[in-house]
Structure formats: structure tokens, C-alpha cells
Scaffold this active site. Structure first.
Site, PDB file in Angstrom:
ATOM      1  N   GLU A 165       6.251 -10.269 -37.269  1.00  0.00           N
ATOM      2  CA  GLU A 165       6.322 -11.738 -37.180  1.00  0.00           C
ATOM      3  C   GLU A 165       7.072 -12.237 -35.945  1.00  0.00           C
ATOM      4  O   GLU A 165       7.809 -13.203 -35.996  1.00  0.00           O
ATOM      5  CB  GLU A 165       6.955 -12.326 -38.449  1.00  0.00           C
ATOM      6  CG  GLU A 165       6.260 -11.943 -39.726  1.00  0.00           C
ATOM      7  CD  GLU A 165       4.758 -12.194 -39.691  1.00  0.00           C
ATOM      8  OE1 GLU A 165       4.323 -13.162 -39.037  1.00  0.00           O
ATOM      9  OE2 GLU A 165       4.006 -11.407 -40.297  1.00  0.00           O
ATOM     10  N   GLY A 166       6.833 -11.605 -34.829  1.00  0.00           N
ATOM     11  CA  GLY A 166       7.450 -12.037 -33.581  1.00  0.00           C
ATOM     12  C   GLY A 166       8.651 -11.195 -33.234  1.00  0.00           C
ATOM     13  O   GLY A 166       9.622 -11.148 -33.978  1.00  0.00           O
TER      14      GLY A 166
END
Length: 600
Positions: A442-443
């Protein structure tokens, strides 16, 4: 026997003494609840975790998913474990009673699912991603889409994914090439490839609902031209039953270093003319909608990282209490019995570091859950808006700090156990591998740092930045008149250093190359994260000090003093690191920026 579950005493402390979750029962939404119902739900989560996930934990790790060209094969024991979660009502216990949920506060839901995360690791991702998928459609989809897709996901018949990453466009979503073509019936035909899609194929549910980012033909280039589509594995008939297979094919599985119970897939959309997709909301607003799920997933990643760190800490602590080896340096008698290794100073150091990292990280994640709930259920509009501002600002830190320091805690758990730490007869090496995925999920940490410094800090005239600093200042003022006044002073100095650093680096953006200015953004994120965790620990220290004032019995006194010692450790051994990071950021240090590719 090493610990099989989390510390129930610590969960209770965080819920009821630190965050006063019991007071939420005064809100209309939670009026039917009490501390007793909260505790019963948490106990149910623990029971399901211990009965269904703990016995298969090592099997899940050593039996990776396979693909025979037609079907994905998982360890058979995974499905009954996942089904047990759904049947117990634990998949989405925060949802409304009428939708089959328990209507619990989100902070309590976090605690209810804590034992499940601890025992199942990323295998629990099938359920948590499904819940986040359903939440997005519920927030931005049409009533018909909610009825058709959300309802069966809430019931556990369908599961969900988020499909963003492409082979040629990982985190650079502006360059995605998956396309969508409008059809006369209002649907779209989706064509393209997605990779690293967690839970992208399996047979744990009747259907899989993919949320797919794609560009409608003719849409603007870049992120402004991205739309969001519901693309199911199977089309659904009018009566809700599965129809024919959609044009979504599994191209292959990725085999990860950890988290092996959760499939990671490459998906191909439209090999036979186009996968049927249904637009969510409006065209070209897809990334905004997807951020609803991404932000929820980021908090979920941070929570999973914190709980994996807590699990490793608890396991290594129990091991250290039972493992006899060696003697203290002060003991000159070679005939004396060996002592348990928890007595050795360096082992105590490593355990205390784990405690400070893991309990600080999980308290931050619970705070995030509390803010998410306040955003929806706080009494006034001003309180709800304030909670939204705080959570939006803190999300990069909630995601990244536990993800970075959780694996460090797990590494120390391995070290505490010595040779027994890195063999798979004990699970701490698996915890490390599982947790090492989270700085990327997620990043990446670098992306979170750019989000924090480049977007979240200056956004809305520094509203989120100022709101978080004000919350910290409030705690400092509370602590000034307590036994913790020295720590209040340390946090005050750190806060002032943070403000000076922020002013210096943002002031440089007008006159220097932005790539140079932001080349130390990770140091800024580290700095801000450490200040936030110090604040969270000061809050825990205040709650522990209040507990001691009540003249507790011996066991509770030990617990509270342990909290205060962990707080002291963080302030003395961790918080001073911010001054090094501050120097790099304030002075716009160019060491890494000046490195040329050809010099490597």
C-alpha cells in the site's frame, strides 16, 4: 511454553484506560453495547484464532498456493478457518445490526480482530480486503451496486480485491494502461493486466469482486483520467446467482518471502474481447474513490505490522522467561545454576526495545481506529471534521511507522532466541518474513514520506499539521503537572525542533530543486513518526501513572511500571534520533541526491 496469543491485559489497558472505549456506549449508535459485550466479542475473536488459525500457522507458511493452469490450490485447512471467522460474525463486526454486523466501534473492532491478525497474519487479508472493498462501494457506488455486490460480501459469499498495480506502472498510477470501453447497455469492457493483486484468485468464496482502475478511451492523461470499475470473476444473474465466467484470467501466482496464505496474483482482463465492468460513481474520478480503500488498507497494513511485532515480542518474552542459560557477570560461582536469559541485561534491552516499538505502534493504530469512528459518530459536526483532519494527516505515519519498526522488533525477537530464533520450529522467523512485506504494501515508505511532507503538511493551509501539533501540545500541558513532567519537557523540545525543521524545508522549496529538497523526505517521516510515537507513549505513561495512583495489586503494579519503563526507554534511546534526521532535512543535505547512477 511460549505465548500463543497477545497480552489480554495490554489490550484491556489500551482500550479502556488509554482510549476509554467504554465511553463510546453513550453514543446512540453503540447504546446497546457495554464493556461486557465488547469483551465478549474480543473473547470470540481469540477463540476463533486459537482454535482455527494457530494450529495451521506453520502449515500455511510451508504450503504455498499453487496454480495448475486452471485452478488455484490453497492449503485445505484455510477455508474452514476463514469460514469460522465469517460464521462468528467477525468479518465486519463494525457494520450495522441489520446488515449482519455487531455494530461495534471501530477501535473495538480492531481489538476484536487483533488475535485473528496475530494468529493468521496476512491470511486474514482475504477478509479485511473484502471489508474495505465493500466499504468503498457502499460509500461511492449506486444503491443497485450496494445490493448486488456489497450484500454478498458482507455475508461472506463474495470476496473482494483492489487491482491497481500494472507491470509497467507500479506506484506510478499516472502511467497505467488498462483501458475501458463504454457499451450501449451502460457497462464497460475492461482490457489490461494487473500484478501483485492480493487475493486475486482462490476458491474460498463463490465470487471475487475486483475493484479495477482503468482509463476510459479518450480520457485525459495522467491521474485525472482514471476511472474505477467493479469487475467480478463471475457475472451475476438477476436472482443473485453466479452466471458465466467473466473475461478475467489468472496469469500466474507470485511467491512471496512471507504472508504465504494470501495469494498474490497476476490477472489478465479481456483476453477474449473484454471483461465486463461496471463504473463506480463518475468517470475520471476513480483514483479519488480508490483512495477510500487505499487509506483504509494503509491503516490495516500498519495494524497488521504492529500486531505481528506484538506477537513476536510476546513469544520471545515467554521464551526468555523459561530458557536457562549462562550467569550474570557479577556471579563468580561456576557451580551455581544457570539463570533464565530474561535476567541478562542485553536480553532485557532487546525485549524492552520490542515492547517500546510494538506497543507504541499498536496504540497508534488503535488511535487511528478511534479517529475513524469519531469521524462518523462523534456528537458534533465540528468534532467529526476534526477527527477527519487528524486521521487524514496521520495516515502516512500510521501506515509507515509500524511497518518500519515492526520488522525491527521481529528481528530482535529472533536475536533474543538465538539459534532457536531462526529455525522454523519457532514462528518468530516467520513473523519477520511476514512483517517485511509491510513497508512495501500500500505504498512504500518513500511514497508515504512524499505524501506527508509534500502534500499532507501544507494541505488546507497546514490544517492537519496544526491539528496534530495541538493534540500533542494538549498532552504536554497535561503531563507538566504530573510525575512525567521531565518527559513533557523532552516532547516539547522535540515538537519545537519538528516545527523549525518543517519551516526550513518547506521554505526551501521556492528556491531549490524540489527533487533535492525532498530527497530527505524519509528522514522527515522518520522524525515526525518518532515524535508522534513519543506522544503516544507519553499518553500511555499518563494512563499507567493514573493506574499506579489507584494502589493496584502487585501484578497490575508490575504492568504499569513496565509501561512507564518502556516510555522512558523510547524517550531516552529513540526520541534523540530526531535531531540527526532534523539536521539532514533542515540543511537540505545533498549526499544521496548528488550520487550519480554511474557511480554505483
Amino acid at each position: 511454553m511460549a505465548a500463543q496469543a497477545l497480552s489480554e491485559r495490554d489490550l484491556a489497558f489500551m482500550l479502556y484506560e488509554l482510549f476509554d472505549a467504554e465511553s463510546l456506549t453513550k453514543r446512540p449508535r453503540y447504546a446497546d453495547h457495554s464493556r461486557e459485550t465488547f469483551d465478549a466479542a474480543i473473547e470470540t475473536g481469540k477463540t476463533v484464532a486459537v482454535k482455527h488459525f494457530l494450529p495451521i500457522r506453520q502449515q500455511v507458511d510451508t504450503n504455498e498456493p499453487t496454480f495448475d493452469g486452471e485452478r488455484v490450490h490453497l492449503l485445505p485447512e484455510i477455508k474452514p478457518a476463514v469460514d469460522a471467522v465469517i460464521e462468528a460474525g467477525l468479518a465486519a463486526p463494525e457494520t450495522d445490526f441489520e446488515d449482519g454486523g455487531m455494530q461495534l466501534p471501530l477501535i473495538v473492532t480492531n481489538a476484536v480482530q487483533a488475535h485473528l491478525w496475530a494468529a493468521a497474519s496476512t491470511t486474514f487479508g482475504y477478509i479485511s480486503l473484502t471489508n474495505a472493498n465493500a466499504n468503498l462501494i457502499e460509500a461511492h457506488g449506486s444503491p443497485e451496486q450496494v445490493e448486488k455486490w456489497v450484500k454478498p460480501m458482507r455475508e461472506g459469499r463474495f470476496m473482494g480485491t483492489m487491482a491497481m498495480t500494472e507491470p509497467g506502472a507500479g506506484s506510478g498510477l499516472a502511467d497505467l494502461t488498462t483501458t475501458a470501453t463504454r457499451e450501449e447497455d451502460g457497462s464497460y469492457r475492461i482490457t489490461g493486466n494487473k500484478i501483485f493483486i492480493s487475493g486475486g484468485d482462490h476458491e474460498l468464496s463463490d465470487n471475487i469482486v475486483h475493484l479495477v482502475l482503468a482509463r476510459v478511451k479518450g480520457a485525459p492523461k495522467g491521474v485525472k483520467g482514471i476511472s474505477l470499475f467493479i469487475v467480478p470473476k463471475f457475472l451475476v444473474n438477476e436472482d443473485g446467482s453466479n452466471g458465466e465466467r467473466n473475461d478475467v484470467a489468472l496469469a500466474g501466482l507470485f511467491h512471496k518471502m512471507g504472508g504465504r496464505g494470501h495469494t498474490s496474483t497476476a490477472l489478465s482482463f479481456g483476453e477474449k474481447g473484454g471483461a465486463v465492468g461496471y463504473l463506480v460513481g463518475e468517470e475520471n474520478r476513480g483514483l479519488m474513490y480508490m483512495f477510500h480503500m487505499m487509506n483504509e488498507a494503509r491503516i490495516m497494513v500498519g495494524t497488521g505490522a504492529a500486531l505481528t511485532a506484538l506477537t513476536g515480542y510476546q513469544y520471545s518474552l515467554d521464551y526468555a522467561r523459561e530458557r536457562p542459560q549462562g550467569r550474570l557477570l557479577a556471579n563468580k560461582d561456576p557451580e551455581s545454576a544457570p539463570i533464565n536469559i530474561v535476567e541478562h541485561p542485553d536480553v532485557r534491552r532487546m525485549l524492552l526495545t520490542q515492547k517500546a516499538y510494538a506497543e507504541g505502534a499498536y496504540a497508534l493504530c488503535l488511535y487511528g481506529s478511534q479517529l475513524a469512528d469519531d469521524e462518523k459518530t462523534a456528537e458534533t459536526e465540528a468534532e467529526r471534521a476534526h477527527a477527519h483532519t487528524l486521521l487524514d494527516f496521520l495516515t502516512p505515519i500510521i501506515k509507515s511507522w509500524p511497518s518500519e519498526y515492526g520488522p525491527q522488533a521481529n528481528s530482535l525477537a529472533i536475536q533474543v532466541m538465538g539459534g532457536h530464533g531462526y529455525i522454523n520450529e519457532h514462528p518468530v522467523e516467520m513473523f519477520y518474513r511476514d512483517n517485511r512485506l509491510n513497508p512495501i504494501h500500500e505504498g512504500t515508505t518513500g511514497i508515504q514520506s512524499l505524501d506527508l511532507l509534500g502534500r499532507k503538511v501544507p494541505m488546507n493551509k497546514f490544517a492537519g499539521y496544526r491539528a496534530v501539533l495541538a493534540e500533542m501540545q494538549q498532552t504536554i500541558e497535561q503531563a507538566r503537572d504530573s510525575e512525567l513532567s521531565l518527559f513533557a519537557g523532552d516532547l516539547q523540545a522535540a515538537l519545537e525542533e519538528l516545527q523549525q525543521t518543517t519551516s526550513a524545508v518547506l521554505g526551501a522549496t521556492a528556491e531549490k530543486n524540489p527533487d533535492l529538497v525532498f530527497s530527505n523526505s524519509v528522514s522527515y517521516l522518520e522524525m515526525f513518526g518518532h515524535v508522534v510515537i513519543a506522544w503516544i507513549w507519553l499518553r500511555q505513561g499518563l494512563a499507567a501513572d493514573a493506574g499506579l495512583q489507584r494502589n493496584p495489586h502487585a501484578e497490575d503494579e508490575h504492568f504499569y511500571r513496565g509501561k512507564l519503563q518502556a516510555m522512558q526507554y523510547f524517550f531516552r534511546s529513540e526520541l534523540p534520533k530526531i535531531y540527526h534526521w532534523s539536521k539532514l532535512v533542515k540543511e537540505i543535505d545533498s549526499t544521496s541526491f548528488d550520487m550519480r547512477p554511474e557511480w554505483f
